[in-house]
Motif scaffolding. Structure first.
Motif, PDB file in Angstrom:
ATOM      1  N   LEU A 122      48.314  53.897-104.746  1.00 24.70           N
ATOM      2  CA  LEU A 122      49.145  54.652-103.796  1.00 24.70           C
ATOM      3  C   LEU A 122      50.547  54.878-104.346  1.00 24.70           C
ATOM      4  CD1 LEU A 122      48.310  53.012-100.339  1.00 24.70           C
ATOM      5  CD2 LEU A 122      47.567  55.236-101.156  1.00 24.70           C
ATOM      6  N   ASN A 166      57.329  65.544 -94.028  1.00 28.41           N
ATOM      7  CA  ASN A 166      57.496  64.912 -92.723  1.00 28.41           C
ATOM      8  C   ASN A 166      58.922  65.032 -92.225  1.00 28.41           C
ATOM      9  OD1 ASN A 166      55.140  63.874 -91.798  1.00 28.41           O
ATOM     10  ND2 ASN A 166      55.393  61.873 -92.736  1.00 28.41           N
ATOM     11  N   LYS A 184      50.069  55.370 -95.125  1.00 22.34           N
ATOM     12  CA  LYS A 184      49.818  55.615 -96.547  1.00 22.34           C
ATOM     13  C   LYS A 184      50.937  56.456 -97.165  1.00 22.34           C
ATOM     14  CE  LYS A 184      45.375  56.345 -97.956  1.00 22.34           C
ATOM     15  NZ  LYS A 184      43.973  56.795 -97.798  1.00 22.34           N
ATOM     16  N   ILE A 185      51.422  57.426 -96.388  1.00 24.68           N
ATOM     17  CA  ILE A 185      52.535  58.244 -96.886  1.00 24.68           C
ATOM     18  C   ILE A 185      53.745  57.356 -97.183  1.00 24.68           C
ATOM     19  CG2 ILE A 185      54.225  60.018 -96.263  1.00 24.68           C
ATOM     20  CD1 ILE A 185      52.033  61.436 -94.718  1.00 24.68           C
ATOM     21  N   GLN A 224      50.239  58.201 -91.842  1.00 25.81           N
ATOM     22  CA  GLN A 224      51.674  57.963 -91.982  1.00 25.81           C
ATOM     23  C   GLN A 224      51.958  56.688 -92.763  1.00 25.81           C
ATOM     24  OE1 GLN A 224      53.852  60.102 -91.455  1.00 25.81           O
ATOM     25  NE2 GLN A 224      52.664  61.552 -90.277  1.00 25.81           N
ATOM     26  N   TYR A 254      46.630  59.400 -87.260  1.00 23.58           N
ATOM     27  CA  TYR A 254      48.070  59.493 -87.499  1.00 23.58           C
ATOM     28  C   TYR A 254      48.630  58.227 -88.141  1.00 23.58           C
ATOM     29  CZ  TYR A 254      53.027  60.121 -86.536  1.00 23.58           C
ATOM     30  OH  TYR A 254      54.376  60.236 -86.660  1.00 23.58           O
ATOM     31  N   TYR A 296      52.511  61.514-102.276  1.00 20.01           N
ATOM     32  CA  TYR A 296      52.997  60.935-101.026  1.00 20.01           C
ATOM     33  C   TYR A 296      54.488  61.183-100.822  1.00 20.01           C
ATOM     34  CZ  TYR A 296      48.494  58.864-100.140  1.00 20.01           C
ATOM     35  OH  TYR A 296      47.171  58.696 -99.862  1.00 20.01           O
ATOM     36  N   LEU A 297      55.224  61.284-101.920  1.00 18.78           N
ATOM     37  CA  LEU A 297      56.648  61.624-101.785  1.00 18.78           C
ATOM     38  C   LEU A 297      56.795  63.016-101.160  1.00 18.78           C
ATOM     39  CD1 LEU A 297      58.767  60.531-104.855  1.00 18.78           C
ATOM     40  CD2 LEU A 297      59.316  60.250-102.446  1.00 18.78           C
ATOM     41  N   LEU A 321      54.621  64.503 -99.308  1.00 22.75           N
ATOM     42  CA  LEU A 321      54.205  64.421 -97.896  1.00 22.75           C
ATOM     43  C   LEU A 321      55.304  63.825 -97.039  1.00 22.75           C
ATOM     44  CD1 LEU A 321      50.489  63.290 -98.236  1.00 22.75           C
ATOM     45  CD2 LEU A 321      51.332  65.450 -97.333  1.00 22.75           C
ATOM     46  N   SER A 322      55.979  62.835 -97.599  1.00 25.19           N
ATOM     47  CA  SER A 322      57.042  62.179 -96.849  1.00 25.19           C
ATOM     48  C   SER A 322      58.196  63.148 -96.616  1.00 25.19           C
ATOM     49  CB  SER A 322      57.487  60.940 -97.615  1.00 25.19           C
ATOM     50  OG  SER A 322      58.838  60.669 -97.409  1.00 25.19           O
TER      51      SER A 322
END
Lengths: 374, 659
Positions: free
Chosen positions: B41, B56, A238-239, A236, A232, B49-50, B52-53
């Protein structure tokens, strides 16, 4: 004329003040400022406990550093061993009567501060080795005795810290020690041999690790193994970094952080928060700031006449580099997650104290750069 | 003193300098590596990643869609939505669930049983799923909860909508009912799966089920920013849902209610149909039950009461009840015989009360016999003996053909009611295939009076009557009003056009269908089902006699006023084979056990001068058609004809109105 007075140890206060490394000081203040703002951001844009105590600590320890800078380098040299032994005793004290928190026993309750002696050991080991090799003649550096004694000096605190358990700090202590050994001229073959031995014994070492530590290593190789558990943090993190993009989401706008997706954002993952909010540009600038600090520290070492001062500065610069590298690599998914703070940026009094003590010695080396220590 | 001498010192310095240089180079490389990873990254994989964020932090909450209404022909809502107050808890967001739930229990004064049910439900679902404490708070409870709300963190009073059926048991079998979506519903219907939210009601039977995808509507969506613990921080977006389509039906509530009233306390079914448009004005199955009971999960007591009712309220008799049609089949038998030129209208049979054939005695319902009867008389007095003889000559296969053409043995609707039955019109081929035995000629005889293998649903009889009454044209029975529905005038002109075509080129269309070259059933719509319309007219006239002439079987239920005058045919179908001894006894209906009593049937159409409506009345174990079913038809006809004007007026006013 200046040389004369320097040789005789007669430097006026004004001269001392003038010979401080202002670039380094400036960089440290900037870093302190950045770290305070980051702390402010971890608390969602409010000045709460963490921000307050971080700012206070920075001010107190930075002032302390300035004052200690004027301490004669000789004095630092003379307390090199004592400092190490005091910290070692504190480590023993911590493992016997220490304060427990989140499953490990790392802290000593000193009434006014909960001290983490393992953090101080990171500096103490450098000071101790700097003194040791200052006194050792070059042709004796690789003698059996002079190999064994530093090894013992290094391994005892490492074992104590590992048993707390605190893998991260013990690795950092180990690396700090080793880098000084390398600088002081210990034969390269020892490093090659010992790394070979370490590689071979790695499976055995791993078998002695705590389950959670093993999990972390496994997780490093495949974070998606357990995305809600061990993986986790790294996922998180890396995100957060990745979503920051070129210029970041903006100050106080790091969603990963203020919505609590980011773990340990005050301490080990402070760089993640910074990187999310300020993006690639901010991150590279921060890295650059650290690079300047490391460079200035090393430069002071280069111009130091005393071997103790030189070795300490080189050693300390290198360990700052190691802390920064390990921490950043960790949050960027290049290394397994081990507890390692980012110097000055991360929340934590002992780490800040240790770092500032280190810079005191560095500044003292600068002021007394012409001084030769017997 | 300088330790180690200047030479050693110098060498030491040079070693440390060299090694620091190597180290510094290494540092630069490592920092470069870190920058490279940052670049990878933050620049290269930034998009990933954006996303994914956002995944979230953003969470969507689907709001339950609002179900479309059902309206009757006149736009009255017969299934709508009521505002209800509900109480929700998300257990995950509550600090101490047990304390909270006990507090709630006290405030709402829940009994132990309900309480246990809630606890059971809580344990069966995930902690982040909404737990519905109460689906329907009374106003008092709602006020009370709001009063204590500040000390009940985690409890959410919610204003929601629930299905309501204002006419209670009147439309139960037609509309069906809704209840919480089951796992089955989710797997069988993707639309439900897509729109499912906890507590969503979906149609379980009837139109509610078959029109699910139209009625269900669109979910509203609330998009929230949530933190790592799933707590809502900000509302980002709110998309209004869309109410499902409203469906307007052809039914008339006044007539439907009359049917319910007539069938009170009896098991049976009444259907009323427009003989041209096929509009079903009423279709009621009795006994019925209140579908509102199912909304919040029916209580055990209510469910047992419905399930154990010997008259079986759960069965929709209109379309799933299969019964021998009895004498109501006779108009079709007569038509078939005429169409196939088996007899002429002047053909006569002497009825002595029974007939010996194939070594068996076949009785007429009238023991004394009808004397010499022709076809018209035979229909009027429902002489079985005549029909035995006529059927014998006709044969079951030709009867089968005519009966099927007029709607028996086929489902009336396509895919509206899952449970609908096709019924059975026997044929020699059918028997060979289904039972593996050859047809026995005696079976033709009893088929000719609507007994034996033949089975029909009450609605099929209604459709059959309608298709006879409109002069013998195929119509499309329907429950739902559509924009492109043809008007009465359109249909009438289509029918006469089709009739002309038939006279010019006889049976061409039918021949195509028969040859399988024209597959669509709809091509046949409004086309003649007869060979010679005179035959149909003859049968209709005989049915008129049966109701309006002395000795007719439903003479006592006639209406003389031309406005309401109707024609019909009684039917009394045996449930059990009657022995000779029983026949001699000639028991009164009250002396026979309920399950052994005859079914009473009646089919009718009217007004006779200008027929517009057909109906079928079926009373399970109701005794004789003439005494039980026909009087109901009489009462109902008055209402149906009176409503006709209203209906026409409404059509004029809302010429393009479709709900």
């Amino acid at each position: 004329m200046f040389q004369e007075t320097a040789l005789s140890g007669q430097i006026t206060f004004f001269q001392k003040l003038r010979s401080l490394d202002y670039i380094l000081l400036f960089c440290l203040i900037i870093l302190g400022l950045i770290s305070s703002l980051s702390m402010y951001s971890t608390e969602g844009g409010e000045v709460l406990y963490h921000t307050k105590s971080h700012v206070i600590r920075f001010i107190v320890f930075f002032s302390m550093m300035l004052i200690f800078s004027f301490v004669n380098l000789k004095l630092w040299h003379s307390i090199g061993y004592i400092f190490y032994f005091v910290v070692l005793c504190l480590l023993i004290w911590a493992s016997l009567y220490g304060v427990k928190a989140s499953g490990s026993q790392r802290w000593v309750d000193l009434y006014f501060i909960n001290l983490q002696p393992s953090e101080l050991m990171k500096v103490a080991i450098i000071m101790c080795f700097a003194k040791f090799y200052h006194r050792t003649q070059i042709h004796l550096v690789n003698s059996f005795k002079n190999i064994i004694i530093p090894m013992v000096v290094l391994i005892v605190p490492i074992l104590l810290v590992v048993s707390q358990p605190d893998l991260g700090t013990s690795i950092l202590i180990g690396l700090s020690g080793l880098v000084v050994l390398w600088l002081s001229g210990v034969n390269a073959k020892y490093f090659i041999y010992s790394s070979l031995i370490l590689l071979i014994s790695l499976p055995f070492v791993i078998s002695f690790l705590k389950p959670y530590q093993k999990l972390r290593i496994l997780t490093f190789f495949n974070p998606d193994r357990d995305p809600l558990g061990a993986g986790y943090q790294i996922i998180q993190s890396k995100i957060a970094v990745g979503s920051g993009g070129l210029s970041g989401k903006g100050f106080l706008k790091g969603t990963q952080s203020y919505l609590d997706f980011l773990p340990e954002k005050h301490t080990d993952f402070i760089f993640t928060l910074f990187s999310e909010e300020h993006g690639f540009i901010g991150s590279v600038l921060l890295l650059f700031l650290y690079a300047i600090i490391i460079y200035r520290t090393a430069k002071i070492g280069a111009s130091a006449r005393s071997f103790f001062g030189k070795l300490f500065c080189y050693g300390f610069a290198s360990s700052i580099f190691i802390y920064v590298t390990v921490n950043m690599s960790m949050v960027l998914g290049l290394l397994p997650i081990v507890g390692s703070p980012l110097p000055i940026m991360s929340y934590g009094g002992s780490s800040m104290l240790a770092t500032m003590i280190g810079f005191s010695v560095v500044m003292s080396t600068k002021i007394y750069q012409k001084q030769i220590i017997a | 003193m300088i330790s180690g001498g200047s030479d050693t010192s110098y060498r030491k310095q040079s070693v440390v300098g060299r090694r620091m240089f190597i180290l510094s180079t290494a540092k630069l490389v490592v920092f470069g590596g870190i920058i490279a990873q940052l670049f990878s990254l933050q620049i290269n994989q930034n998009k990933k990643y954006l996303t994914l964020s956002d995944k979230n932090r953003l969470r969507e909450w689907k709001l339950p869609p609002i179900r479309g209404d059902f309206q009757d022909f006149f736009g009255n809502i017969i299934a709508g939505n009521l505002k209800v107050y509900q109480l929700h808890i998300i257990p995950e967001q509550v600090e101490n669930f047990n304390n909270l739930i006990i507090r709630v229990k006290d405030i709402l004064e829940l009994d132990q049983k309900t309480f246990n049910k809630i606890i059971k439900k809580k344990n069966s679902q995930k902690p982040w799923e909404t737990l519905i404490i109460s689906e329907n708070l009374s106003w008092d409870q709602f006020v009370k909860i709001n009063f204590y709300l500040h000390e009940l963190s985690g409890v959410k009073p919610v204003l929601s909508v629930a299905r309501s059926y204002p006419y209670n048991e009147n439309y139960t079998h037609l509309l069906g009912y809704v209840a919480q979506a089951s796992q089955n519903d989710l797997t069988n219907n993707d639309e439900i799966k897509k729109k499912h939210v906890p507590g969503l009601r979906v149609g379980k039977i009837g139109l509610e089920r078959s029109l699910e995808n139209d009625l269900i509507g669109m979910n509203g969506v609330q998009r929230y920013e949530v933190n790592a613990y799933g707590k809502r921080i900000n509302q980002i977006d709110h998309i209004e849902g869309q109410k499902g389509k409203s469906v307007r039906l052809t039914v008339d509530t006044k007539i439907q209610q009359k049917c319910n009233e007539l069938l009170k306390d009896r098991a049976g079914s009444i259907s009323v149909m427009d003989i041209y448009t096929g509009d079903i004005l009423a279709m009621h199955s009795s006994p019925s039950f209140d579908p509102n009971l199912f909304l919040y999960g029916i209580s055990y007591e209510n469910w047992e009461a419905i399930r154990n009712n010997p008259k079986k309220p759960l069965i929709n008799r209109s379309i799933t009840g299969l019964y021998p049609p009895g004498s109501t089949i006779k108009p079709i038998v007569a038509l078939s015989a005429l169409e196939n030129n088996v007899i002429s209208p002047n053909f006569k049979v002497n009825c002595s009360g029974k007939i010996e054939m194939y070594g068996q005695t076949y009785n007429c319902w009238k023991k004394k016999g009808h004397g010499v009867v022709n076809l018209r008389d035979a229909l009027k007095v429902s002489c079985d003996t005549f029909f035995y003889e006529m059927s014998r000559r006709l044969g079951v296969d030709r009867l089968n053909e005519t009966a099927k053409k007029f709607g028996l043995g086929n489902k009336v609707f396509n895919n509206i009611f899952n449970e609908e039955k096709a019924g059975l019109v026997p044929s020699t081929e059918w028997k060979k295939n289904a039972l593996g035995r050859g047809w026995v000629l005696g079976e033709t005889l009893i088929t000719g009076i609507g007994q034996g293998y033949i089975q029909t649903t009450p609605l099929q009889l209604c459709l059959m009557t309608a298709q006879l009454a409109n002069g013998g044209f195929k119509i499309n029975p329907k429950l739902i009003v559509n924009k492109d529905d043809l008007t009465f005038e359109d249909i009438k002109s289509k029918m006469s056009k089709n009739l002309e075509k038939k006279i010019e080129g006889p049976d061409f269309d039918n021949a195509l269908v028969d040859l399988g070259m024209s597959s669509s059933k709809d091509d046949n719509l409004y086309s003649p089902l007869f060979r010679n319309q005179e035959n149909v007219k003859f049968v209709l006239e005989a049915m008129f006699a049966s109701t309006n002439e002395v000795r007719g079987t439903s003479f006592s239920s006639r209406i003389e006023d031309k406005k309401y005058q109707f024609a019909g045919k009684t039917g009394t179908s045996q449930v059990k084979r009657i022995t000779e001894a029983q026949r001699e006894l000639d028991l009164d209906i009250s002396q026979i056990p309920y399950e052994d009593r005859d079914h009473a049937l009646y089919i009718a159409f009217g007004p006779y001068k200008n027929p517009r409506y057909a109906m079928s009345v079926f009373i399970e174990h109701g005794g004789s058609g003439g005494s039980t079913a026909a009087p109901m038809a009489k009462k109902l006809f008055k209402v149906v004809i009176d409503r006709h004007e209203e209906r026409e007026k409404y059509k004029q006013k809302n010429i393009n109105f479709v709900a």
